[in-house]
Design a protein around this motif. Structure first.
Motif, PDB file in Angstrom:
ATOM      1  N   TYR A  62      -6.557   4.802   4.894  1.00 32.30           N
ATOM      2  CA  TYR A  62      -6.947   5.808   3.906  1.00 32.30           C
ATOM      3  C   TYR A  62      -5.703   6.561   3.424  1.00 32.30           C
ATOM      4  N   SER A  63      -5.515   6.628   2.109  1.00 35.48           N
ATOM      5  CA  SER A  63      -4.388   7.368   1.521  1.00 35.48           C
ATOM      6  C   SER A  63      -4.803   8.819   1.349  1.00 35.48           C
ATOM      7  N   ILE A  64      -4.225   9.672   2.157  1.00 40.68           N
ATOM      8  CA  ILE A  64      -4.673  11.065   2.213  1.00 40.68           C
ATOM      9  C   ILE A  64      -4.500  11.792   0.876  1.00 40.68           C
ATOM     10  N   LYS A  65      -3.548  11.353   0.051  1.00 40.73           N
ATOM     11  CA  LYS A  65      -3.324  12.120  -1.173  1.00 40.73           C
ATOM     12  C   LYS A  65      -4.547  12.161  -2.084  1.00 40.73           C
ATOM     13  N   ALA A  66      -5.448  11.183  -1.973  1.00 39.49           N
ATOM     14  CA  ALA A  66      -6.647  11.182  -2.823  1.00 39.49           C
ATOM     15  C   ALA A  66      -7.525  12.393  -2.533  1.00 39.49           C
ATOM     16  N   ASN A  67      -7.605  12.763  -1.259  1.00 38.03           N
ATOM     17  CA  ASN A  67      -8.340  13.969  -0.866  1.00 38.03           C
ATOM     18  C   ASN A  67      -7.906  14.377   0.537  1.00 38.03           C
ATOM     19  N   LEU A 106       4.229   6.914   6.546  1.00 37.26           N
ATOM     20  CA  LEU A 106       4.778   7.896   5.602  1.00 37.26           C
ATOM     21  C   LEU A 106       5.415   7.159   4.421  1.00 37.26           C
ATOM     22  N   THR A 107       4.876   7.394   3.227  1.00 33.41           N
ATOM     23  CA  THR A 107       5.374   6.747   2.007  1.00 33.41           C
ATOM     24  C   THR A 107       5.777   7.801   0.992  1.00 33.41           C
ATOM     25  N   GLY A 108       6.543   7.396   0.007  1.00 34.96           N
ATOM     26  CA  GLY A 108       6.833   8.291  -1.114  1.00 34.96           C
ATOM     27  C   GLY A 108       8.316   8.512  -1.310  1.00 34.96           C
ATOM     28  N   ILE A 152       9.824  -1.954   4.454  1.00 34.86           N
ATOM     29  CA  ILE A 152      10.600  -1.876   3.215  1.00 34.86           C
ATOM     30  C   ILE A 152       9.607  -1.905   2.074  1.00 34.86           C
ATOM     31  N   ARG A 153       9.596  -0.841   1.274  1.00 37.56           N
ATOM     32  CA  ARG A 153       8.733  -0.865   0.092  1.00 37.56           C
ATOM     33  C   ARG A 153       9.488  -1.587  -1.013  1.00 37.56           C
ATOM     34  N   VAL A 154       8.892  -2.668  -1.483  1.00 42.77           N
ATOM     35  CA  VAL A 154       9.569  -3.524  -2.448  1.00 42.77           C
ATOM     36  C   VAL A 154       9.044  -3.256  -3.848  1.00 42.77           C
ATOM     37  N   PHE A 198       6.751  -5.179   5.427  1.00 44.60           N
ATOM     38  CA  PHE A 198       6.982  -4.905   4.004  1.00 44.60           C
ATOM     39  C   PHE A 198       5.775  -4.215   3.382  1.00 44.60           C
ATOM     40  N   HIS A 199       6.044  -3.554   2.279  1.00 46.54           N
ATOM     41  CA  HIS A 199       5.019  -2.771   1.585  1.00 46.54           C
ATOM     42  C   HIS A 199       5.213  -2.978   0.084  1.00 46.54           C
ATOM     43  N   VAL A 200       4.144  -3.368  -0.585  1.00 49.64           N
ATOM     44  CA  VAL A 200       4.203  -3.475  -2.050  1.00 49.64           C
ATOM     45  C   VAL A 200       2.991  -2.758  -2.619  1.00 49.64           C
ATOM     46  N   TYR A 201       3.220  -1.844  -3.498  1.00 47.90           N
ATOM     47  CA  TYR A 201       2.095  -1.131  -4.129  1.00 47.90           C
ATOM     48  C   TYR A 201       2.271  -1.202  -5.636  1.00 47.90           C
ATOM     49  N   SER A 202       1.366  -1.923  -6.290  1.00 44.92           N
ATOM     50  CA  SER A 202       1.619  -2.154  -7.720  1.00 44.92           C
ATOM     51  C   SER A 202       0.921  -1.196  -8.670  1.00 44.92           C
ATOM     52  N   GLY A 203      -0.091  -0.496  -8.215  1.00 46.47           N
ATOM     53  CA  GLY A 203      -0.720   0.428  -9.158  1.00 46.47           C
ATOM     54  C   GLY A 203      -2.050   0.926  -8.667  1.00 46.47           C
ATOM     55  N   SER A 204      -2.625   1.794  -9.440  1.00 49.88           N
ATOM     56  CA  SER A 204      -3.829   2.507  -9.052  1.00 49.88           C
ATOM     57  C   SER A 204      -4.929   2.290 -10.085  1.00 49.88           C
ATOM     58  N   GLN A 205      -6.187   2.546  -9.687  1.00 48.04           N
ATOM     59  CA  GLN A 205      -7.334   2.508 -10.598  1.00 48.04           C
ATOM     60  C   GLN A 205      -7.419   1.177 -11.356  1.00 48.04           C
ATOM     61  N   ILE A 206      -7.482   0.090 -10.579  1.00 47.87           N
ATOM     62  CA  ILE A 206      -7.635  -1.239 -11.170  1.00 47.87           C
ATOM     63  C   ILE A 206      -9.101  -1.655 -10.989  1.00 47.87           C
ATOM     64  N   GLY A 241      -3.218  -1.657  -2.731  1.00 49.31           N
ATOM     65  CA  GLY A 241      -4.665  -1.478  -2.906  1.00 49.31           C
ATOM     66  C   GLY A 241      -4.942  -1.355  -4.394  1.00 49.31           C
ATOM     67  N   GLY A 242      -5.118  -0.126  -4.811  1.00 48.40           N
ATOM     68  CA  GLY A 242      -5.333   0.108  -6.240  1.00 48.40           C
ATOM     69  C   GLY A 242      -6.767  -0.105  -6.679  1.00 48.40           C
ATOM     70  N   PHE A 243      -7.699  -0.292  -5.701  1.00 47.02           N
ATOM     71  CA  PHE A 243      -9.099  -0.519  -6.057  1.00 47.02           C
ATOM     72  C   PHE A 243      -9.633   0.676  -6.850  1.00 47.02           C
ATOM     73  N   ILE A 283      -4.524  -2.883   3.707  1.00 48.79           N
ATOM     74  CA  ILE A 283      -4.676  -2.377   2.344  1.00 48.79           C
ATOM     75  C   ILE A 283      -4.832  -0.863   2.442  1.00 48.79           C
ATOM     76  N   GLU A 284      -4.284  -0.171   1.454  1.00 50.36           N
ATOM     77  CA  GLU A 284      -4.316   1.294   1.474  1.00 50.36           C
ATOM     78  C   GLU A 284      -5.137   1.769   0.289  1.00 50.36           C
ATOM     79  N   LEU A 285      -6.191   2.534   0.599  1.00 46.56           N
ATOM     80  CA  LEU A 285      -7.103   2.968  -0.456  1.00 46.56           C
ATOM     81  C   LEU A 285      -7.372   4.465  -0.352  1.00 46.56           C
ATOM     82  N   GLY A 286      -7.391   5.113  -1.489  1.00 45.59           N
ATOM     83  CA  GLY A 286      -7.776   6.520  -1.534  1.00 45.59           C
ATOM     84  C   GLY A 286      -9.056   6.664  -2.327  1.00 45.59           C
ATOM     85  N   ARG A 287      -8.889   6.538  -3.625  1.00 49.17           N
ATOM     86  CA  ARG A 287      -9.979   6.715  -4.577  1.00 49.17           C
ATOM     87  C   ARG A 287     -11.238   5.912  -4.239  1.00 49.17           C
ATOM     88  N   TYR A 288     -11.050   4.655  -3.843  1.00 51.14           N
ATOM     89  CA  TYR A 288     -12.219   3.807  -3.609  1.00 51.14           C
ATOM     90  C   TYR A 288     -13.075   4.361  -2.466  1.00 51.14           C
TER      91      TYR A 288
HETATM   92  C1  LIG Z   1      -1.558   6.876  -4.575  1.00 54.18           C
HETATM   93  C2  LIG Z   1      -1.273   5.789  -3.690  1.00 54.18           C
HETATM   94  C3  LIG Z   1      -2.323   5.135  -3.040  1.00 54.18           C
HETATM   95  C4  LIG Z   1      -3.773   5.468  -3.257  1.00 54.18           C
HETATM   96  O1  LIG Z   1      -4.204   5.123  -4.538  1.00 54.18           O
HETATM   97  P1  LIG Z   1      -5.749   5.094  -4.887  1.00 54.18           P
HETATM   98  O2  LIG Z   1      -5.808   4.743  -6.321  1.00 54.18           O
HETATM   99  O3  LIG Z   1      -6.288   6.461  -4.612  1.00 54.18           O
HETATM  100  O4  LIG Z   1      -6.397   4.089  -4.004  1.00 54.18           O
HETATM  101  C5  LIG Z   1      -1.993   4.125  -2.145  1.00 54.18           C
HETATM  102  N1  LIG Z   1      -0.708   3.798  -1.935  1.00 54.18           N
HETATM  103  C6  LIG Z   1       0.318   4.391  -2.537  1.00 54.18           C
HETATM  104  C7  LIG Z   1       1.694   3.966  -2.238  1.00 54.18           C
HETATM  105  C8  LIG Z   1       0.074   5.408  -3.443  1.00 54.18           C
HETATM  106  O5  LIG Z   1       1.105   5.993  -4.065  1.00 54.18           O
END
Ligand SMILES: *Cc1c(COP(=O)(O)O)cnc(C)c1O
Length: 408
Positions: A62-67, A106-108, A152-154, A198-206, A241-243, A283-288
């Motif tokens: 769970y990605s805490i930044k969503a809530n 810890l990411t960011g 490593i976030r790629v 490794f870590h790859v995060y391509s986008g959100s709200q897909i 994730g990005g669900f 997989i890392e999900l917040g919004r979903y």
């Molecule tokens: C924001 C973010 C998420 C969560 O995104 P959602 O759209 O809420 O699922 C997951 N991983 C990373 C790296 C993010 O920046």
């Protein structure tokens, strides 16, 4: 199939119910709008749906930044495999849940030395976003005599075209460009860093499953390439994730079954990657997980007609729910699902503008919406408000009262 966000909820006597309690009952019990109400029941349903649609070995974080509401994070922590954090405060919230620190990441960009040091000392996994950050981690590891666990976030070369918010490919503040990774892997071998994976995060709200499958396939391919050249055993792959969830009338829900099927097909490749134990695929999900569970509730405090337009003026606004006003990354403003919560199926309708109490025309919560005819004292509910609601809003703007938050 058309999606109706109200279907997530029970409706009794034309009144919205959350986790079995109607808004009227909650009102009588002392609920104080403007407020956010999060339904534990819906959160559980979403996690269950994920578990039943995705292959068993997949770890859900769970990605805490969503809530980041501590009570909500604590509740979710009991039902997921890990937590993703992006600040010291989020790290504290995550540790307070009792989650094993090796399942906290810890990411960011721009992590402070202090944040890195605390993460290392607590055994939290760190997703490194730059080469300088890797060097700092090496330094901290040597200093505290404890090898930092690092992903490593790629930043890959392929593009995620269908994301509501793109967060990789091309030039980016996130991650380390794929072409810089081989050299860093060589350096890591002689450093104090424990390469966790490794870590790859391509986008959100897909909302397009094919787009998610595409980037997950590419991610696994890329990691396979890195590891087959360097033969470094790894422990984890965080494939993002990005669900997305449907917000607007044209949106359709994400097809989880298609994603599940594709993930199954990736396991043989994952199993061929050097490792000393089965690799954790995350997989890392917040919004979903939380988006659909949350309702923003405010009360109509005034009603007026101005040159033919009817306005419902509420005691809430964009300082609590910025996203619903369209000012959180929307190109063309669209209405969130807005309802009169205590008059849901009333036959009497009216086209209105729903506004908040801020002195700016940006504070528009519903534009030209046909709603049940409302009066002063009625409750306005904005659905899909569980993620990027309160903490993604300008809470101090105009020094208005804060919103209450309830987890029920
Ligand atoms: C924001 C973010 C998420 C969560 O995104 P959602 O759209 O809420 O699922 C997951 N991983 C990373 C790296 C993010 O920046």
């Amino acid at each position: 199939m058309s999606y109706n966000p109200l279907d997530n909820f029970e409706i009794r006597d034309n009144t919205l119910c959350i986790s079995g309690k109607s808004i009227t009952e909650l009102d009588d019990a002392g609920l104080k709008p403007p407020c956010f109400i999060y339904s534990k029941q819906i959160i559980i349903e979403k996690i269950k749906l994920l578990r039943s649609s995705l292959p068993n070995p997949i770890k859900i974080h769970y990605s805490i930044k969503a809530n980041p509401l501590p009570a909500l994070v604590s509740f979710i922590a009991d039902h997921v495999d890990g937590l993703e954090v992006s600040s010291l405060e989020e790290m504290k919230t995550a540790l307070a849940t009792g989650m094993d620190s090796t399942n906290i990441c810890l990411t960011g960009p721009g992590k402070s030395y202090e944040e890195l040091e605390i993460a290392v000392k607590n055994g939290i996994v760190i997703s490194a976003e730059s080469s300088l950050e890797l060097h700092r981690l090496d330094e901290i590891g040597t200093e505290v005599m404890h090898k930092p666990s690092v992903l490593i976030r790629v930043n890959p070369t392929y593009t995620q075209k269908r994301a509501g918010m793109k967060m990789a490919s091309g030039s980016s503040q996130f991650g380390i460009d794929a072409e810089q990774v081989p050299e860093l892997l060589n350096w890591i071998k002689d450093s104090c860093i424990d390469l966790h994976g490794f870590h790859v995060y391509s986008g959100s709200q897909i909302l397009d499953a094919e787009a998610i499958n595409y980037s997950q396939n590419k991610t696994i391919e890329l990691i396979k390439e890195f590891t087959s050249t360097y033969k470094i055993p790894i422990k984890a792959i965080n494939m993002g994730g990005g669900f997305g969830i449907p917000y607007f009338s044209k949106h359709t829900p994400l097809e989880l079954s298609s994603i599940g099927k594709n993930m199954h097909s990736l396991f043989p490749i994952v199993e061929s990657i050097p490792s000393e134990q089965p690799i954790n695929v995350i997989i890392e999900l917040g919004r979903y997980i939380v988006g659909e569970s949350g309702v923003y509730l405010c009360k109509v405090v005034d009603k007026k007609i101005s040159r033919g337009k009817t306005y419902l003026i509420t005691n809430g606004g964009m300082h609590h729910q910025l996203a619903a006003s369209g000012n959180l990354g929307q190109r063309n403003r669209k209405n969130f699902p807005v309802y009169i919560a205590n008059k849901l199926n009333s036959p009497e309708k009216e086209v209105v503008n729903v506004v908040g109490k801020l002195c700016t025309p940006l504070d528009l919560l519903g534009d030209n919406l046909e709603l049940s005819k409302a009066e002063v004292g009625d409750n306005v509910a904005i659905l899909q408000s569980g993620a990027y609601g309160y903490t993604a809003s300008p809470i101090n703007f105009l020094s208005q009262p804060k919103a209450n938050e309830y987890l029920i």
